[in-house]
Design a protein around this motif. Sequence first.
Motif, PDB file in Angstrom:
ATOM      1  N   LEU A 126       0.808  -1.081  -0.024  1.00  0.00           N
ATOM      2  CA  LEU A 126      -0.072   0.224   0.096  1.00  0.00           C
ATOM      3  C   LEU A 126       0.716   1.288  -0.062  1.00  0.00           C
ATOM      4  O   LEU A 126       1.899   1.296   0.730  1.00  0.00           O
ATOM      5  CB  LEU A 126      -0.934   0.119   1.103  1.00  0.00           C
ATOM      6  N   GLU A 127       0.495   2.239  -0.742  1.00  0.00           N
ATOM      7  CA  GLU A 127       1.343   3.575  -1.053  1.00  0.00           C
ATOM      8  C   GLU A 127       0.319   4.620  -0.976  1.00  0.00           C
ATOM      9  O   GLU A 127      -0.750   4.619  -1.802  1.00  0.00           O
ATOM     10  CB  GLU A 127       1.937   3.539  -2.141  1.00  0.00           C
ATOM     11  N   ALA A 128       0.547   5.784  -0.199  1.00  0.00           N
ATOM     12  CA  ALA A 128      -0.365   6.887  -0.159  1.00  0.00           C
ATOM     13  C   ALA A 128       0.114   7.683  -1.518  1.00  0.00           C
ATOM     14  O   ALA A 128       1.368   7.758  -1.568  1.00  0.00           O
ATOM     15  CB  ALA A 128      -0.108   7.622   1.151  1.00  0.00           C
ATOM     16  N   THR A 129      -0.998   8.304  -1.865  1.00  0.00           N
ATOM     17  CA  THR A 129      -0.529   9.219  -2.948  1.00  0.00           C
ATOM     18  C   THR A 129      -0.051  10.393  -2.520  1.00  0.00           C
ATOM     19  O   THR A 129      -0.913  11.100  -1.588  1.00  0.00           O
ATOM     20  CB  THR A 129      -2.014   9.321  -4.011  1.00  0.00           C
ATOM     21  N   PRO A 130       0.846  11.004  -2.926  1.00  0.00           N
ATOM     22  CA  PRO A 130       1.334  12.145  -2.544  1.00  0.00           C
ATOM     23  C   PRO A 130       0.615  13.271  -2.620  1.00  0.00           C
ATOM     24  O   PRO A 130      -0.377  13.235  -3.622  1.00  0.00           O
ATOM     25  CB  PRO A 130       2.874  12.658  -3.305  1.00  0.00           C
ATOM     26  N   SER A 131       0.740  14.536  -1.942  1.00  0.00           N
ATOM     27  CA  SER A 131      -0.506  15.709  -1.851  1.00  0.00           C
ATOM     28  C   SER A 131      -0.183  16.192  -3.495  1.00  0.00           C
ATOM     29  O   SER A 131       0.874  16.297  -3.947  1.00  0.00           O
ATOM     30  CB  SER A 131       0.271  16.626  -1.056  1.00  0.00           C
ATOM     31  N   GLN A 132      -1.490  16.337  -3.803  1.00  0.00           N
ATOM     32  CA  GLN A 132      -1.685  16.870  -5.095  1.00  0.00           C
ATOM     33  C   GLN A 132      -2.049  18.415  -5.446  1.00  0.00           C
ATOM     34  O   GLN A 132      -2.436  18.739  -6.420  1.00  0.00           O
ATOM     35  CB  GLN A 132      -2.759  16.003  -5.904  1.00  0.00           C
ATOM     36  N   ILE A 133      -2.113  19.032  -4.412  1.00  0.00           N
ATOM     37  CA  ILE A 133      -2.311  20.376  -4.174  1.00  0.00           C
ATOM     38  C   ILE A 133      -1.438  21.294  -5.066  1.00  0.00           C
ATOM     39  O   ILE A 133      -0.272  21.197  -4.869  1.00  0.00           O
ATOM     40  CB  ILE A 133      -2.408  21.065  -2.671  1.00  0.00           C
ATOM     41  N   GLY A 134      -2.158  22.146  -6.109  1.00  0.00           N
ATOM     42  CA  GLY A 134      -1.779  22.802  -7.083  1.00  0.00           C
ATOM     43  C   GLY A 134      -1.265  21.981  -8.104  1.00  0.00           C
ATOM     44  O   GLY A 134      -0.869  22.648  -9.394  1.00  0.00           O
ATOM     45  N   GLU A 135      -1.446  20.805  -8.237  1.00  0.00           N
ATOM     46  CA  GLU A 135      -1.263  20.047  -9.514  1.00  0.00           C
ATOM     47  C   GLU A 135      -2.561  20.078 -10.399  1.00  0.00           C
ATOM     48  O   GLU A 135      -3.689  20.146  -9.854  1.00  0.00           O
ATOM     49  CB  GLU A 135      -1.152  18.596  -9.402  1.00  0.00           C
ATOM     50  N   PRO A 136      -2.288  19.994 -11.717  1.00  0.00           N
ATOM     51  CA  PRO A 136      -3.614  19.791 -12.737  1.00  0.00           C
ATOM     52  C   PRO A 136      -4.228  18.719 -12.258  1.00  0.00           C
ATOM     53  O   PRO A 136      -4.047  17.699 -11.960  1.00  0.00           O
ATOM     54  CB  PRO A 136      -3.045  19.859 -14.044  1.00  0.00           C
ATOM     55  N   PHE A 137      -5.919  18.677 -12.424  1.00  0.00           N
ATOM     56  CA  PHE A 137      -6.778  17.801 -12.028  1.00  0.00           C
ATOM     57  C   PHE A 137      -6.377  16.784 -13.106  1.00  0.00           C
ATOM     58  O   PHE A 137      -6.467  16.623 -14.338  1.00  0.00           O
ATOM     59  CB  PHE A 137      -8.321  18.211 -12.287  1.00  0.00           C
TER      60      PHE A 137
END
Length: 192
Positions: free
Chosen positions: A135-146
């Motif tokens: 299991l791996e958590a998705t890194p924070s995506q804030i500021g990235e394109p949807f």
Amino acid sequence: METNKEEKENAQEQATKNETQETTESNENSSEQTSQENKKELTKEEQLEIELQEAKDKYLRLYSDFENFRKRTQKEKLDLFKTAGEEIITALLPVIDDFERASKAMQDAKDIDSVKDGMKLIHEKMLSILKQKGLEATPSQIGEPFNVELHDAITQVPAPSKNEVGKVIDEVERGYSLNGKVIRYTKVVVGQ
């Protein structure tokens, strides 16, 4: 002359007997040949019947082997589904034990910092066990394109600036992947 006549008659009788005998023998020979041919035909028919029976027997054996294989495979598949989570659950049992101990300790605890440290340790232990299982958590995506393959947009809000239009403004719930496959999309707020 009578002897000659008698001899001629005897010779004719003998010739007639011989012809009758030859005809009878030839009839017997032809019926023997016919019966032998019938035997050969019956033998061919019998052979074909035997071959057909062997083919049927072989087919039935293969069919039953396949049915046995299919049933065994279904049973193994059911058993696999029933016990699929056994390994992960067994690995998480120590974490449950830690939560139970922490719960007992919190009832008597006067120092809130030690409770926080204990919960943090249990959380880290659980995450490390899950990471070992892939299991791996998705890194924070804030500021990235949807990205539709990683994100699940729960709402859209007006973007504070034009640069943030179509980009992730906030992360509501973290996403996870298991062995490279996304099992939970990151729930995000998208700028409009």
